[in-house]
Each structure stands twice: as C-alpha cells, then as structure tokens.
Design a protein around this motif. Structure first.
Motif, PDB file in Angstrom:
ATOM      1  N   SER A 151       0.828  -1.209   0.000  1.00  0.00           N
ATOM      2  CA  SER A 151       0.000   0.000   0.000  1.00  0.00           C
ATOM      3  C   SER A 151       0.859   1.254   0.000  1.00  0.00           C
ATOM      4  O   SER A 151       0.572   2.220  -0.718  1.00  0.00           O
ATOM      5  CB  SER A 151      -0.927   0.006   1.221  1.00  0.00           C
ATOM      6  OG  SER A 151      -1.864  -1.045   1.146  1.00  0.00           O
ATOM      7  N   ASP A 152       1.925   1.252   0.799  1.00  0.00           N
ATOM      8  CA  ASP A 152       2.814   2.414   0.859  1.00  0.00           C
ATOM      9  C   ASP A 152       3.509   2.646  -0.479  1.00  0.00           C
ATOM     10  O   ASP A 152       3.633   3.787  -0.939  1.00  0.00           O
ATOM     11  CB  ASP A 152       3.863   2.224   1.959  1.00  0.00           C
ATOM     12  CG  ASP A 152       3.275   2.344   3.356  1.00  0.00           C
ATOM     13  OD1 ASP A 152       2.151   2.864   3.481  1.00  0.00           O
ATOM     14  OD2 ASP A 152       3.941   1.915   4.315  1.00  0.00           O
ATOM     15  N   GLU A 153       3.983   1.581  -1.090  1.00  0.00           N
ATOM     16  CA  GLU A 153       4.674   1.716  -2.375  1.00  0.00           C
ATOM     17  C   GLU A 153       3.721   2.234  -3.452  1.00  0.00           C
ATOM     18  O   GLU A 153       4.072   3.107  -4.249  1.00  0.00           O
ATOM     19  CB  GLU A 153       5.268   0.370  -2.803  1.00  0.00           C
ATOM     20  CG  GLU A 153       6.398  -0.128  -1.925  1.00  0.00           C
ATOM     21  CD  GLU A 153       7.581   0.823  -1.909  1.00  0.00           C
ATOM     22  OE1 GLU A 153       7.935   1.367  -2.979  1.00  0.00           O
ATOM     23  OE2 GLU A 153       8.153   1.040  -0.827  1.00  0.00           O
ATOM     24  N   LEU A 154       2.515   1.709  -3.477  1.00  0.00           N
ATOM     25  CA  LEU A 154       1.541   2.152  -4.476  1.00  0.00           C
ATOM     26  C   LEU A 154       1.108   3.592  -4.242  1.00  0.00           C
ATOM     27  O   LEU A 154       0.824   4.324  -5.192  1.00  0.00           O
ATOM     28  CB  LEU A 154       0.317   1.237  -4.463  1.00  0.00           C
ATOM     29  CG  LEU A 154       0.264   0.189  -5.567  1.00  0.00           C
ATOM     30  CD1 LEU A 154      -0.935  -0.716  -5.388  1.00  0.00           C
ATOM     31  CD2 LEU A 154       0.242   0.836  -6.945  1.00  0.00           C
ATOM     32  N   SER A 155       1.074   4.008  -2.989  1.00  0.00           N
ATOM     33  CA  SER A 155       0.691   5.382  -2.687  1.00  0.00           C
ATOM     34  C   SER A 155       1.643   6.365  -3.357  1.00  0.00           C
ATOM     35  O   SER A 155       1.220   7.377  -3.938  1.00  0.00           O
ATOM     36  CB  SER A 155       0.686   5.602  -1.170  1.00  0.00           C
ATOM     37  OG  SER A 155       0.394   6.947  -0.857  1.00  0.00           O
ATOM     38  N   GLY A 156       2.940   6.071  -3.296  1.00  0.00           N
ATOM     39  CA  GLY A 156       3.917   6.939  -3.940  1.00  0.00           C
ATOM     40  C   GLY A 156       3.766   6.966  -5.446  1.00  0.00           C
ATOM     41  O   GLY A 156       3.851   8.025  -6.078  1.00  0.00           O
ATOM     42  N   VAL A 157       3.514   5.805  -6.039  1.00  0.00           N
ATOM     43  CA  VAL A 157       3.319   5.737  -7.492  1.00  0.00           C
ATOM     44  C   VAL A 157       2.058   6.494  -7.890  1.00  0.00           C
ATOM     45  O   VAL A 157       2.049   7.260  -8.862  1.00  0.00           O
ATOM     46  CB  VAL A 157       3.239   4.268  -7.955  1.00  0.00           C
ATOM     47  CG1 VAL A 157       2.862   4.187  -9.433  1.00  0.00           C
ATOM     48  CG2 VAL A 157       4.571   3.564  -7.719  1.00  0.00           C
ATOM     49  N   HIS A 158       0.978   6.298  -7.136  1.00  0.00           N
ATOM     50  CA  HIS A 158      -0.278   6.978  -7.455  1.00  0.00           C
ATOM     51  C   HIS A 158      -0.136   8.494  -7.349  1.00  0.00           C
ATOM     52  O   HIS A 158      -0.756   9.237  -8.121  1.00  0.00           O
ATOM     53  CB  HIS A 158      -1.385   6.488  -6.524  1.00  0.00           C
ATOM     54  CG  HIS A 158      -1.914   5.141  -6.891  1.00  0.00           C
ATOM     55  ND1 HIS A 158      -2.730   4.400  -6.068  1.00  0.00           N
ATOM     56  CD2 HIS A 158      -1.744   4.383  -8.002  1.00  0.00           C
ATOM     57  CE1 HIS A 158      -3.041   3.261  -6.653  1.00  0.00           C
ATOM     58  NE2 HIS A 158      -2.446   3.227  -7.828  1.00  0.00           N
ATOM     59  N   THR A 159       0.663   8.958  -6.391  1.00  0.00           N
ATOM     60  CA  THR A 159       0.872  10.401  -6.260  1.00  0.00           C
ATOM     61  C   THR A 159       1.533  10.959  -7.510  1.00  0.00           C
ATOM     62  O   THR A 159       1.100  11.979  -8.058  1.00  0.00           O
ATOM     63  CB  THR A 159       1.735  10.714  -5.025  1.00  0.00           C
ATOM     64  OG1 THR A 159       1.027  10.317  -3.846  1.00  0.00           O
ATOM     65  CG2 THR A 159       2.032  12.207  -4.936  1.00  0.00           C
ATOM     66  N   ARG A 160       2.572  10.299  -7.989  1.00  0.00           N
ATOM     67  CA  ARG A 160       3.264  10.788  -9.189  1.00  0.00           C
ATOM     68  C   ARG A 160       2.376  10.684 -10.423  1.00  0.00           C
ATOM     69  O   ARG A 160       2.376  11.574 -11.280  1.00  0.00           O
ATOM     70  CB  ARG A 160       4.560  10.012  -9.407  1.00  0.00           C
ATOM     71  CG  ARG A 160       5.601  10.245  -8.328  1.00  0.00           C
ATOM     72  CD  ARG A 160       6.937   9.675  -8.728  1.00  0.00           C
ATOM     73  NE  ARG A 160       7.524  10.413  -9.843  1.00  0.00           N
ATOM     74  CZ  ARG A 160       8.641  10.057 -10.467  1.00  0.00           C
ATOM     75  NH1 ARG A 160       9.283   8.964 -10.082  1.00  0.00           N
ATOM     76  NH2 ARG A 160       9.114  10.771 -11.463  1.00  0.00           N
ATOM     77  N   ILE A 161       1.606   9.619 -10.510  1.00  0.00           N
ATOM     78  CA  ILE A 161       0.707   9.453 -11.646  1.00  0.00           C
ATOM     79  C   ILE A 161      -0.395  10.504 -11.619  1.00  0.00           C
ATOM     80  O   ILE A 161      -0.956  10.865 -12.656  1.00  0.00           O
ATOM     81  CB  ILE A 161       0.125   8.021 -11.646  1.00  0.00           C
ATOM     82  CG1 ILE A 161       1.196   7.038 -12.109  1.00  0.00           C
ATOM     83  CG2 ILE A 161      -1.101   7.909 -12.534  1.00  0.00           C
ATOM     84  CD1 ILE A 161       0.802   5.587 -12.010  1.00  0.00           C
ATOM     85  N   GLY A 162      -0.672  11.041 -10.434  1.00  0.00           N
ATOM     86  CA  GLY A 162      -1.693  12.074 -10.317  1.00  0.00           C
ATOM     87  C   GLY A 162      -1.413  13.299 -11.160  1.00  0.00           C
ATOM     88  O   GLY A 162      -2.317  14.085 -11.454  1.00  0.00           O
ATOM     89  N   LEU A 163      -0.150  13.489 -11.575  1.00  0.00           N
ATOM     90  CA  LEU A 163       0.203  14.624 -12.430  1.00  0.00           C
ATOM     91  C   LEU A 163      -0.531  14.584 -13.763  1.00  0.00           C
ATOM     92  O   LEU A 163      -0.741  15.613 -14.394  1.00  0.00           O
ATOM     93  CB  LEU A 163       1.716  14.638 -12.688  1.00  0.00           C
ATOM     94  CG  LEU A 163       2.609  15.079 -11.525  1.00  0.00           C
ATOM     95  CD1 LEU A 163       4.050  14.698 -11.793  1.00  0.00           C
ATOM     96  CD2 LEU A 163       2.484  16.583 -11.312  1.00  0.00           C
TER      97      LEU A 163
END
Length: 235
Positions: A151-163
């Motif tokens: 969950s923590d790893e995906l949270s970081g990826v999702h944040t960057r993809i949010g761009l």
C-alpha cells in the motif's frame, strides 16, 4: 486567495494540501515556476513555511528544483511515464492477486457493491466523481490485499501518476473501456477468487491506461504535442 485556517491544522500541512491539490488538479501546469514570493503572497504565510512545503513536494516528485531557476511543477518524459506504469502494473497486479487469496467475504462484498455503484459515479459522473470512485475502488482492493508495504509503495506511485491521471477521466470512451476492465478485475478477484486471473486482468488494465497516459500527456502538456524536457523550461 486560498483560505488558511489559523487555528486548525498546522499552517505547513494546510499549505501542503492546497498546493499539492493545485498541482494534481492541473491548476499549476507542468513546468510552471513556483516562486517563493508569489506563494507567500498567495497563501499568506512565511518563506519558512513555503520552503518546508516545497521540500515535501520535491520528496514526492511533484516538483523539481532546477539549478539557477528554482522549483517548478514536475515535467515527466515519455520514458518516465512508461516506467511509472510498468511499476504500477506490477504492484496492482500483486494487489489483485493478494485480494483474491486473502480478502474476507465482507471485503469481496464491498468491492462488488462499489463496482455496482460506479455505474453512476464513474460511467456517468463528473471528473471529480470519476476520480473519487476509482480511488475508492483501489482503497477497497488494497484493504483486502492486506499488505501495508504494498500500500505504501503504491501510494507513492499513485501520487506521481496524479500529475496526468486526470486526463484519463476526460474521455468518455476510455472511461467506458476502463469500466469493462474493472468489471473483469472484480470478477477475477471477488467472485472467482482466482489469483492468476486477478493479476492478469489488473496488469492488462494498467498497461492500457499507461498507453493512454503517454498519448494524452504528450498531446496536452505542450501545444506542439511533444513533451517538455527540464532543460527546455523557460526561466
């Protein structure tokens, strides 16, 4: 001017949430300079607060600091976007497989019920409701997968993809196709409880989303249809 509550959450946290939302919602475009004086005036806070916020956003890869130019909203290359989606596909494939193996009956019911509600919120909703509905889908999936590191790893990826993720919600045809892919994920994870099919359907969904992300980012970030590179950002 954004409203900052002086007696609510710490100023730093309030400004961080506001500026992060402005970036993720596209109100601050990729490559836009983030001048400290302008930000201090916009939020009515000190340089110290702004610098702390900028450091946090840099750690989240939402901004880049260019020597001699200062902070700008992050600009991604085609390869960076492809790399993000490769990682996202692997992680979400794992999440789906774990859900199929570990989720309780209640978790499965939540995913099935939410998917049914997505007909209105996702297929026929607004940009905001589509984003929130998709985010809730993943919150349920990750809760059932029961792996905090994942969950923590995906949270970081999702944040960057949010761009650039929001671009996917602007195209009704892609939203309809995406809904069909989510239907397949729900079938594999919550109905059939098949980890192999769950991983495959989830990875397929993200691979298609990644192709669209590259095309849309290229088309929308610059009028010429090409990606802006950091060394091309105007002072």
């Amino acid at each position: 001017m954004p409203v900052i509550e002086r007696h609510a959450a710490p100023l730093r946290q309030q400004v961080l949430l506001l500026l992060r939302d402005e970036i993720l919602e596209g109100r601050r475009a990729p490559g836009e300079r983030l001048r400290e004086n302008d930000l201090c005036a916009a939020y009515g806070v000190s340089r110290t607060v702004i610098r702390e916020v900028l450091r946090q956003l840099e750690s989240e890869s939402l901004i880049s600091v260019i020597p001699g130019r200062g902070p700008i909203v992050a600009v991604l290359t085609k390869r960076e976007i492809e790399s993000l989606y490769e990682v996202r596909a692997a992680l979400e494939g794992l999440a789906a497989a774990l859900f199929a193996r570990r989720a309780s009956a209640a978790d499965c019911a939540r995913l099935i019920d939410h998917h049914a509600a997505m007909t209105a919120e996702y297929l026929h909703g607004t940009l905001a409701s589509r984003e929130e509905s998709k985010s809730e889908f993943y919150r349920i999936l990750l809760a059932g997968a029961d792996n905090d590191v994942l969950s923590d790893e995906l949270s970081g990826v999702h944040t960057r993809i949010g761009l650039f993720r929001r671009y996917a919600f602007l195209d009704d045809d892609r939203v309809a196709q995406s809904f069909e892919e989510l239907t397949a994920i729900v079938q594999a994870t919550a109905v059939d409880r098949d980890p192999v099919a769950a991983r495959a359907t989830s990875e397929h969904h993200i691979e298609l989303a990644g192709r669209l992300a590259v095309l849309e980012y290229e088309r929308r970030v610059t009028p010429e249809g090409g990606l802006v590179h950091l060394d091309e950002v105007a002072v």
